[in-house]
Design a protein around this motif. Sequence first.
Motif: not given
Length: 197
Positions: A130-131, A133-140
């Motif tokens: 979630d954190a 995503q709030s920075l527009s970073i994608n977890t793969v």
Amino acid sequence: MGPNAVLDVFRETKALKEGHFILPSGWHGSVYLQRQKLLEYPDKVETLASELVKKIAANQLLNFSHFVAPSLGGLIVGLQTARIMQKSALWLRREGGYLTTGPATIPPKSNVFIVQDVVGTGHLCLSTIDALQSLSINTVGIGCFIDRSLDDTDLGVPLISLAPLKLPVYAAENVPKELAEIPAIETTPVEPFNWRD
């Protein structure tokens, strides 16, 4: 290296303890993974990190630039896996109840891979996703040595582990008699946190 061999490494380093424990999540259980014990042995961490890298590659989860560790134990694992895969590693640490990158940064729209030594309830992974995503970073994906999460835990991304350890845990009022007869040992609770850049 199979799951039993991985658990043997935890036993050899005295990182796998048996008895009656109040786990960091607040649940009671018969096994506690004191992973700091494992992390005292860089050669053992390197061996397990090499196995984790093989599984990440076998699952074709290679399109990312950073390993992200939401715990200090995860950072040690992350540094080893990053060295092997020639990627960057970053620690998202807690400060005053918040999760922070400190002076380090990850560019927006980056793909990252979360890494931990042990995944417990999965709440730390979800908070980290979630954190990010709030920075527009994608977890793969998420990688760990041991997965203790419940079977119905949905992290929303693939979880790659070397060994599942799906032992039952109990609420304080539901501890079975045979476990309740053993004095409970408290472990360090995990404090909730919010994101702060």
